[in-house]
Motif scaffolding. Structure first.
Motif, short mmCIF file in Angstrom:
data_model
loop_
_atom_site.label_atom_id
_atom_site.label_comp_id
_atom_site.label_asym_id
_atom_site.label_seq_id
_atom_site.Cartn_x
_atom_site.Cartn_y
_atom_site.Cartn_z
N GLN A 25 0.81 -1.21 0.00
CA GLN A 25 0.00 0.00 0.00
C GLN A 25 0.85 1.28 0.00
OE1 GLN A 25 -3.33 -0.10 -0.34
NE2 GLN A 25 -3.09 -2.30 -0.50
N ALA A 26 2.16 1.15 0.08
CA ALA A 26 3.05 2.30 0.15
C ALA A 26 3.00 3.12 -1.13
CB ALA A 26 4.48 1.85 0.42
N GLU A 27 3.26 4.42 -1.00
CA GLU A 27 3.21 5.32 -2.15
C GLU A 27 4.57 5.83 -2.58
OE1 GLU A 27 0.42 8.42 -1.35
OE2 GLU A 27 -1.14 7.02 -0.75
N TYR A 28 5.60 5.64 -1.74
CA TYR A 28 6.95 6.12 -2.06
C TYR A 28 7.96 5.00 -1.85
CZ TYR A 28 4.67 10.63 -1.75
OH TYR A 28 3.82 11.68 -1.97
N GLU A 29 9.06 5.08 -2.61
CA GLU A 29 10.08 4.04 -2.54
C GLU A 29 11.46 4.68 -2.68
OE1 GLU A 29 10.57 -0.22 -4.59
OE2 GLU A 29 10.42 1.44 -6.01
N CYS A 30 12.43 4.14 -1.95
CA CYS A 30 13.82 4.57 -2.08
C CYS A 30 14.44 3.81 -3.25
CB CYS A 30 14.60 4.28 -0.79
SG CYS A 30 16.36 4.63 -0.92
N SER A 31 15.01 4.53 -4.19
CA SER A 31 15.64 3.89 -5.35
C SER A 31 16.88 3.12 -4.96
CB SER A 31 16.02 4.95 -6.39
OG SER A 31 14.88 5.61 -6.84
N ALA A 32 17.54 3.53 -3.89
CA ALA A 32 18.80 2.90 -3.49
C ALA A 32 18.58 1.56 -2.79
CB ALA A 32 19.59 3.84 -2.60
N CYS A 33 17.69 1.52 -1.78
CA CYS A 33 17.54 0.28 -0.99
C CYS A 33 16.17 -0.38 -1.16
CB CYS A 33 17.80 0.56 0.49
SG CYS A 33 16.52 1.54 1.31
#
Length: 58
Positions: A25-33
């Motif tokens: 359900q998350a809307e944001y993600e870290c591209s690195a990890c």
């Protein structure tokens, strides 16, 4: 001890299921990890990278 081991496994399984559901359900993600978040961050709380971005409709 067998009872406590069984309870511990059940608790861990429940925790993993809840974590997986929240990640979906998350809307944001870290591209690195690749950690996922429900709110936007300037820096990733997990790894400190500045590569937090909105998740494109997967």
């Amino acid at each position: 001890m067998g009872l406590f081991n069984k309870i511990g496994r059940n608790v861990e399984r429940f925790k993993q299921t809840a974590t997986d559901a929240a990640d979906q359900q998350a809307e944001y993600e870290c591209s690195a990890c690749e950690s996922r978040f429900h709110t936007d961050h300037d820096d990733c709380p997990e790894c400190g990278a500045t590569e937090v971005r909105p998740i494109d409709g997967e």
